[in-house]
Design a protein around this motif. Sequence first.
Motif, PDB file in Angstrom:
ATOM      1  N   SER A  30       8.814  80.436 -91.411  1.00 34.29           N
ATOM      2  CA  SER A  30       8.278  81.768 -91.117  1.00 34.29           C
ATOM      3  C   SER A  30       7.353  81.739 -89.911  1.00 34.29           C
ATOM      4  CB  SER A  30       7.525  82.326 -92.325  1.00 34.29           C
ATOM      5  OG  SER A  30       8.408  82.496 -93.410  1.00 34.29           O
ATOM      6  N   LEU A  31       6.478  80.732 -89.839  1.00 35.13           N
ATOM      7  CA  LEU A  31       5.583  80.609 -88.690  1.00 35.13           C
ATOM      8  C   LEU A  31       6.380  80.360 -87.417  1.00 35.13           C
ATOM      9  CD1 LEU A  31       2.786  80.512 -87.432  1.00 35.13           C
ATOM     10  CD2 LEU A  31       2.641  78.096 -88.119  1.00 35.13           C
ATOM     11  N   ALA A  34       8.060  83.573 -86.333  1.00 37.04           N
ATOM     12  CA  ALA A  34       7.071  84.532 -85.822  1.00 37.04           C
ATOM     13  C   ALA A  34       6.617  84.156 -84.421  1.00 37.04           C
ATOM     14  CB  ALA A  34       5.871  84.604 -86.772  1.00 37.04           C
ATOM     15  N   LEU A  35       6.393  82.867 -84.179  1.00 40.40           N
ATOM     16  CA  LEU A  35       5.968  82.415 -82.857  1.00 40.40           C
ATOM     17  C   LEU A  35       7.062  82.612 -81.813  1.00 40.40           C
ATOM     18  CD1 LEU A  35       4.091  79.206 -83.978  1.00 40.40           C
ATOM     19  CD2 LEU A  35       3.042  81.198 -82.865  1.00 40.40           C
ATOM     20  N   GLU A  37       9.440  84.813 -81.911  1.00 42.42           N
ATOM     21  CA  GLU A  37       9.547  86.259 -81.683  1.00 42.42           C
ATOM     22  C   GLU A  37       8.431  86.760 -80.756  1.00 42.42           C
ATOM     23  OE1 GLU A  37       8.756  90.225 -84.284  1.00 42.42           O
ATOM     24  OE2 GLU A  37      10.053  88.713 -85.213  1.00 42.42           O
ATOM     25  N   LYS A  38       7.197  86.312 -80.975  1.00 38.00           N
ATOM     26  CA  LYS A  38       6.070  86.731 -80.131  1.00 38.00           C
ATOM     27  C   LYS A  38       6.265  86.294 -78.684  1.00 38.00           C
ATOM     28  CE  LYS A  38       3.015  88.713 -82.866  1.00 38.00           C
ATOM     29  NZ  LYS A  38       2.632  90.108 -82.698  1.00 38.00           N
ATOM     30  N   ILE A 131       0.869  83.396 -92.409  1.00 37.21           N
ATOM     31  CA  ILE A 131       1.529  83.571 -91.121  1.00 37.21           C
ATOM     32  C   ILE A 131       0.800  84.602 -90.254  1.00 37.21           C
ATOM     33  CG2 ILE A 131       3.716  84.138 -89.981  1.00 37.21           C
ATOM     34  CD1 ILE A 131       3.537  81.539 -91.895  1.00 37.21           C
ATOM     35  N   ALA A 134      -2.155  82.703 -88.930  1.00 34.02           N
ATOM     36  CA  ALA A 134      -1.790  81.512 -88.165  1.00 34.02           C
ATOM     37  C   ALA A 134      -1.162  81.847 -86.813  1.00 34.02           C
ATOM     38  CB  ALA A 134      -0.847  80.627 -88.975  1.00 34.02           C
ATOM     39  N   THR A 135      -0.358  82.894 -86.754  1.00 32.31           N
ATOM     40  CA  THR A 135       0.352  83.216 -85.513  1.00 32.31           C
ATOM     41  C   THR A 135      -0.605  83.514 -84.363  1.00 32.31           C
ATOM     42  OG1 THR A 135       2.279  83.984 -86.743  1.00 32.31           O
ATOM     43  CG2 THR A 135       2.094  84.720 -84.469  1.00 32.31           C
ATOM     44  N   PRO A 136      -1.539  84.469 -84.496  1.00 34.17           N
ATOM     45  CA  PRO A 136      -2.444  84.707 -83.353  1.00 34.17           C
ATOM     46  C   PRO A 136      -3.369  83.524 -83.065  1.00 34.17           C
ATOM     47  CG  PRO A 136      -3.031  86.114 -85.213  1.00 34.17           C
ATOM     48  CD  PRO A 136      -1.744  85.422 -85.565  1.00 34.17           C
ATOM     49  N   LEU A 138      -2.657  80.320 -83.386  1.00 35.22           N
ATOM     50  CA  LEU A 138      -1.882  79.326 -82.648  1.00 35.22           C
ATOM     51  C   LEU A 138      -1.573  79.799 -81.235  1.00 35.22           C
ATOM     52  CD1 LEU A 138      -0.614  76.610 -82.635  1.00 35.22           C
ATOM     53  CD2 LEU A 138       1.313  77.497 -83.902  1.00 35.22           C
ATOM     54  N   LEU A 139      -1.263  81.077 -81.069  1.00 35.38           N
ATOM     55  CA  LEU A 139      -1.009  81.614 -79.732  1.00 35.38           C
ATOM     56  C   LEU A 139      -2.260  81.521 -78.864  1.00 35.38           C
ATOM     57  CD1 LEU A 139       1.201  84.704 -80.597  1.00 35.38           C
ATOM     58  CD2 LEU A 139       1.940  82.568 -79.517  1.00 35.38           C
TER      59      LEU A 139
END
Length: 148
Positions: A30-31, A34-35, A37-38, A131, A134-136, A138-139
């Motif tokens: 999932s992570l 999501a990454l 896709e971003k 997620i 975690a997504t923002p 990590l970005l």
Amino acid sequence: MAPTNMHATAIVLGDRGVLIAGPSGSGKSSLALALVEKFRAGNRFARLVSDDQVFLSAHQGRLVCHAPSTIAGLVEVRGGGPIPVEHEAATTVDLLVRLVPAGAVERLPEDASELLLGCKVPRLMLAEREIAVATPALLALLGARFPA
């Protein structure tokens, strides 16, 4: 020397390879999705390398990963099974993300790294199954440490 199999998911974000490790159900796929896709939404290159199992090897001091041939180009969507996606054959690993229980994540951690097959890889620990958080995070880290 034969590659080492690791329970992890690997992706390419821009020109950086990210290895996401954690137990089953921790949110690796999932992570990763999501990454990817971003990054793509920002017109930046991003692809899956391998989901759930990754072959690791060391080459000239760098950690390299690729997918086992039986799962290359597949990502597991929990409850939906494996689906085909665009993928890269291999990548070097620039960052290791370990998904761990929320209580194990330090609020202000010092820079950390991990030795994998003799290669020192920067490591970030994030809370599993979170997620949206975690997504923002990590970005932001990738933008700070690995600017475009």
